[in-house]
Write a protein that holds these residues in place. Structure first.
Motif, mmCIF file in Angstrom:
data_model
loop_
_atom_site.group_PDB
_atom_site.id
_atom_site.type_symbol
_atom_site.label_atom_id
_atom_site.label_comp_id
_atom_site.label_asym_id
_atom_site.label_seq_id
_atom_site.Cartn_x
_atom_site.Cartn_y
_atom_site.Cartn_z
ATOM 1 N N GLU A 45 0.852 -1.191 0.000
ATOM 2 C CA GLU A 45 0.000 0.000 0.000
ATOM 3 C C GLU A 45 0.879 1.229 0.000
ATOM 4 O O GLU A 45 2.042 1.171 0.376
ATOM 5 C CB GLU A 45 -0.875 0.012 1.256
ATOM 6 N N TRP A 46 0.314 2.362 -0.439
ATOM 7 C CA TRP A 46 1.043 3.619 -0.358
ATOM 8 C C TRP A 46 0.082 4.714 0.077
ATOM 9 O O TRP A 46 -1.133 4.530 0.068
ATOM 10 C CB TRP A 46 1.748 3.944 -1.671
ATOM 11 N N ARG A 47 0.643 5.826 0.495
ATOM 12 C CA ARG A 47 -0.155 6.958 0.949
ATOM 13 C C ARG A 47 0.035 8.134 0.007
ATOM 14 O O ARG A 47 1.123 8.335 -0.516
ATOM 15 C CB ARG A 47 0.242 7.333 2.371
ATOM 16 N N ALA A 48 -1.030 8.894 -0.174
ATOM 17 C CA ALA A 48 -0.987 10.050 -1.072
ATOM 18 C C ALA A 48 -1.871 11.154 -0.504
ATOM 19 O O ALA A 48 -2.810 10.885 0.244
ATOM 20 C CB ALA A 48 -1.469 9.660 -2.464
ATOM 21 N N ASP A 49 -1.567 12.363 -0.876
ATOM 22 C CA ASP A 49 -2.392 13.500 -0.491
ATOM 23 C C ASP A 49 -3.724 13.374 -1.230
ATOM 24 O O ASP A 49 -3.737 13.204 -2.454
ATOM 25 C CB ASP A 49 -1.684 14.795 -0.877
ATOM 26 N N PRO A 50 -4.852 13.427 -0.523
ATOM 27 C CA PRO A 50 -6.153 13.291 -1.205
ATOM 28 C C PRO A 50 -6.374 14.299 -2.328
ATOM 29 O O PRO A 50 -7.086 14.008 -3.281
ATOM 30 C CB PRO A 50 -7.171 13.485 -0.074
ATOM 31 N N SER A 51 -5.751 15.458 -2.244
ATOM 32 C CA SER A 51 -5.930 16.451 -3.309
ATOM 33 C C SER A 51 -5.228 16.051 -4.604
ATOM 34 O O SER A 51 -5.508 16.617 -5.657
ATOM 35 C CB SER A 51 -5.424 17.823 -2.847
ATOM 36 N N ALA A 52 -4.324 15.060 -4.543
ATOM 37 C CA ALA A 52 -3.618 14.581 -5.737
ATOM 38 C C ALA A 52 -4.356 13.431 -6.418
ATOM 39 O O ALA A 52 -3.899 12.915 -7.427
ATOM 40 C CB ALA A 52 -2.207 14.147 -5.377
ATOM 41 N N LEU A 53 -5.503 13.033 -5.879
ATOM 42 C CA LEU A 53 -6.247 11.902 -6.423
ATOM 43 C C LEU A 53 -7.411 12.384 -7.273
ATOM 44 O O LEU A 53 -8.031 13.405 -6.991
ATOM 45 C CB LEU A 53 -6.791 11.036 -5.285
ATOM 46 N N ARG A 54 -7.710 11.617 -8.314
ATOM 47 C CA ARG A 54 -8.846 11.908 -9.189
ATOM 48 C C ARG A 54 -9.613 10.609 -9.432
ATOM 49 O O ARG A 54 -9.017 9.551 -9.630
ATOM 50 C CB ARG A 54 -8.380 12.451 -10.550
ATOM 51 N N ALA A 55 -10.920 10.715 -9.452
ATOM 52 C CA ALA A 55 -11.763 9.557 -9.764
ATOM 53 C C ALA A 55 -11.701 9.287 -11.261
ATOM 54 O O ALA A 55 -11.482 10.195 -12.059
ATOM 55 C CB ALA A 55 -13.203 9.826 -9.342
ATOM 56 N N LEU A 56 -11.870 8.045 -11.641
ATOM 57 C CA LEU A 56 -11.947 7.703 -13.065
ATOM 58 C C LEU A 56 -13.292 8.162 -13.603
ATOM 59 O O LEU A 56 -14.251 8.344 -12.860
ATOM 60 C CB LEU A 56 -11.825 6.190 -13.250
#
Length: 74
Positions: A45-56
């Motif tokens: 698993e990895w962690r990311a800033d939620p603002s860097a994520l986009r839904a398909l």
């Protein structure tokens, strides 16, 4: 804390590294970071800033499948 804009097991695109964006499966938000697992759960698993994520578009889900990423519409 506001709820995340993604559902459990939703496939998202992670743009944390603009040189190499990748797809992952949203698990939860922990201490302000989104926890993602790779499709098919074949890596850590990895962690990311939620603002860097986009839904398909269209949105998809991929529940835990023991190495078989069965993606389907959300």
């Amino acid at each position: 804390m506001p709820s995340p804009p993604f559902q459990l097991h939703e496939v998202v695109q992670d743009f944390s590294d603009l040189q190499e964006p990748r797809e992952g499966v949203f698990v939860e938000v922990l201490f302000g970071k989104a926890v993602l697992r790779p499709l098919g759960a074949t890596g850590p698993e990895w962690r990311a800033d939620p603002s860097a994520l986009r839904a398909l578009e269209p949105r998809e889900t991929a529940p835990g499948t023991c190495g078989k990423p069965r993606r389907r519409p959300l």
